[in-house]
Design a protein around this motif. Structure first.
Motif, PDB file in Angstrom:
ATOM      1  N   VAL A 180       0.848  -1.189   0.000  1.00 49.00           N
ATOM      2  CA  VAL A 180       0.000   0.000   0.000  1.00 49.00           C
ATOM      3  C   VAL A 180       0.882   1.236   0.000  1.00 49.00           C
ATOM      4  CG1 VAL A 180      -1.578   1.398   1.392  1.00 49.00           C
ATOM      5  CG2 VAL A 180      -1.971  -1.041   1.167  1.00 49.00           C
ATOM      6  N   VAL A 181       0.531   2.207  -0.828  1.00 49.01           N
ATOM      7  CA  VAL A 181       1.227   3.488  -0.827  1.00 49.01           C
ATOM      8  C   VAL A 181       0.240   4.582  -0.427  1.00 49.01           C
ATOM      9  CG1 VAL A 181       2.527   5.181  -2.168  1.00 49.01           C
ATOM     10  CG2 VAL A 181       2.840   2.736  -2.612  1.00 49.01           C
ATOM     11  N   TYR A 182       0.534   5.270   0.669  1.00 46.99           N
ATOM     12  CA  TYR A 182      -0.225   6.436   1.097  1.00 46.99           C
ATOM     13  C   TYR A 182       0.536   7.682   0.644  1.00 46.99           C
ATOM     14  CZ  TYR A 182      -2.343   3.218   4.560  1.00 46.99           C
ATOM     15  OH  TYR A 182      -2.974   2.180   5.187  1.00 46.99           O
ATOM     16  N   CYS A 183      -0.170   8.651   0.072  1.00 41.87           N
ATOM     17  CA  CYS A 183       0.510   9.874  -0.352  1.00 41.87           C
ATOM     18  C   CYS A 183      -0.514  10.946  -0.699  1.00 41.87           C
ATOM     19  CB  CYS A 183       1.426   9.623  -1.547  1.00 41.87           C
ATOM     20  SG  CYS A 183       0.619   8.934  -2.999  1.00 41.87           S
ATOM     21  N   GLY A 184      -0.021  12.139  -0.967  1.00 39.25           N
ATOM     22  CA  GLY A 184      -0.885  13.276  -1.203  1.00 39.25           C
ATOM     23  C   GLY A 184      -1.571  13.253  -2.567  1.00 39.25           C
ATOM     24  N   SER A 185      -2.728  13.886  -2.624  1.00 34.59           N
ATOM     25  CA  SER A 185      -3.424  14.092  -3.898  1.00 34.59           C
ATOM     26  C   SER A 185      -3.010  15.424  -4.519  1.00 34.59           C
ATOM     27  CB  SER A 185      -4.943  14.044  -3.697  1.00 34.59           C
ATOM     28  OG  SER A 185      -5.351  15.012  -2.749  1.00 34.59           O
TER      29      SER A 185
ATOM     30  N   ALA B 231       7.753  10.008  -6.246  1.00 34.19           N
ATOM     31  CA  ALA B 231       6.556   9.169  -6.348  1.00 34.19           C
ATOM     32  C   ALA B 231       6.622   8.287  -7.596  1.00 34.19           C
ATOM     33  CB  ALA B 231       5.308  10.045  -6.373  1.00 34.19           C
ATOM     34  N   TYR B 232       7.006   8.891  -8.715  1.00 37.06           N
ATOM     35  CA  TYR B 232       7.116   8.125  -9.953  1.00 37.06           C
ATOM     36  C   TYR B 232       8.202   7.054  -9.821  1.00 37.06           C
ATOM     37  CZ  TYR B 232       7.371   7.055 -14.936  1.00 37.06           C
ATOM     38  OH  TYR B 232       7.347   6.396 -16.154  1.00 37.06           O
ATOM     39  N   SER B 233       9.328   7.419  -9.230  1.00 40.11           N
ATOM     40  CA  SER B 233      10.437   6.476  -9.060  1.00 40.11           C
ATOM     41  C   SER B 233      10.044   5.305  -8.169  1.00 40.11           C
ATOM     42  CB  SER B 233      11.653   7.193  -8.474  1.00 40.11           C
ATOM     43  OG  SER B 233      12.169   8.140  -9.390  1.00 40.11           O
ATOM     44  N   LEU B 234       9.255   5.582  -7.123  1.00 41.67           N
ATOM     45  CA  LEU B 234       8.791   4.497  -6.258  1.00 41.67           C
ATOM     46  C   LEU B 234       7.915   3.537  -7.045  1.00 41.67           C
ATOM     47  CD1 LEU B 234       8.466   3.089  -3.527  1.00 41.67           C
ATOM     48  CD2 LEU B 234       6.556   4.646  -3.060  1.00 41.67           C
ATOM     49  N   GLY B 235       6.972   4.071  -7.823  1.00 36.84           N
ATOM     50  CA  GLY B 235       6.132   3.205  -8.642  1.00 36.84           C
ATOM     51  C   GLY B 235       6.961   2.359  -9.587  1.00 36.84           C
ATOM     52  N   ASN B 236       7.966   2.979 -10.188  1.00 40.17           N
ATOM     53  CA  ASN B 236       8.867   2.271 -11.100  1.00 40.17           C
ATOM     54  C   ASN B 236       9.616   1.157 -10.383  1.00 40.17           C
ATOM     55  OD1 ASN B 236      10.582   1.526 -13.163  1.00 40.17           O
ATOM     56  ND2 ASN B 236      11.741   3.432 -13.186  1.00 40.17           N
TER      57      ASN B 236
ATOM     58  N   LEU C 161       0.561  13.188  -6.119  1.00 36.00           N
ATOM     59  CA  LEU C 161       1.510  12.098  -5.971  1.00 36.00           C
ATOM     60  C   LEU C 161       0.855  10.746  -6.185  1.00 36.00           C
ATOM     61  CD1 LEU C 161       3.754  13.186  -2.955  1.00 36.00           C
ATOM     62  CD2 LEU C 161       3.861  13.859  -5.364  1.00 36.00           C
ATOM     63  N   MET C 162      -0.438  10.642  -5.853  1.00 37.74           N
ATOM     64  CA  MET C 162      -1.147   9.384  -6.064  1.00 37.74           C
ATOM     65  C   MET C 162      -1.075   8.972  -7.531  1.00 37.74           C
ATOM     66  SD  MET C 162      -4.550  10.027  -3.714  1.00 37.74           S
ATOM     67  CE  MET C 162      -5.229   8.409  -4.032  1.00 37.74           C
TER      68      MET C 162
END
Length: 200
Positions: free
Chosen positions: A5-10, A22-27, A45-46
């Motif tokens: 689960v990733v919690y982060c700002g909208s 945020a993009y790097s984490l998804g990658n 960031l979502m």
């Protein structure tokens, strides 16, 4: 770990480093074949976390309340998108599908989710690793507050250690993997423990 689960700002925040992280984490999650579970939105960031995974052959599961979906903020290109009735149900569904939790920078909602999962971890309702990606020192003051809570006797040191911290996604995921290996009792969340009080 198969799902996180990733919690982060909208919102994106005022510094582009947050969206980049945020993009790097998804990658990175896609590279490790770890499914992203998040709030289902396409903003801030979502959206960047989802993009980072999907654009690199990853999978993403979104969980969004119906009232938010009606505002047309749901990400349309996810691997899976689940609709729920309440914010409580959303949080329960997200965590019940996950092996761990990561918080990126965010606002009230992110802090609410982070402290709720830490409380569940303290109560042994959730046994997976919980980490914050401390980009640009965003969580520095929060970390100091946790240490103050230990110093003043309101937080046990063992529970303080439940929160893993790094400013680097690869390092944080390695810490989480080590936590998961050393705590093999990871079990799915028993939603009945709190959903019965959903109207409180």
């Amino acid at each position: 770990m198969q799902s996180i689960v990733v919690y982060c700002g909208s919102n994106f925040g005022t510094n582009p480093v947050y969206a980049e992280a945020a993009y790097s984490l998804g990658n990175e999650l896609a590279r490790r074949k770890i499914n992203v579970i998040y709030g289902g939105g396409n903003m801030g960031l979502m959206g960047r976390v989802a993009d980072g995974s999907l654009e690199n052959s990853g999978t993403v599961t979104g969980i969004i309340p119906n009232f938010l979906a009606k505002l047309e903020v749901a990400q349309k290109t996810l691997t899976e998108l689940h609709f729920v009735d309440t914010m409580h149900e959303r949080k329960a569904k997200m965590v019940s599908l996950s092996d761990g939790v990561i918080a990126l920078p965010g606002g009230y909602g992110t802090f609410d989710e982070l402290f709720e999962i830490l409380t569940w971890a303290q109560l042994k309702i959730f046994d997976g690793p919980v980490g914050v990606l401390n980009i640009n020192g965003y969580y520095d003051l929060l970390i100091l507050q946790l240490d103050k809570m230990v110093e003043e006797g309101f937080l046990h040191i063992d529970n303080r250690k439940l929160l893993l911290v790094s400013d680097n996604a690869v390092d944080l995921l390695e810490q989480m993997q080590e936590f998961a290996v050393n705590n093999p009792g990871n079990k799915p969340l028993d939603k009945s423990l709190y959903l019965e009080n959903d109207n409180d």
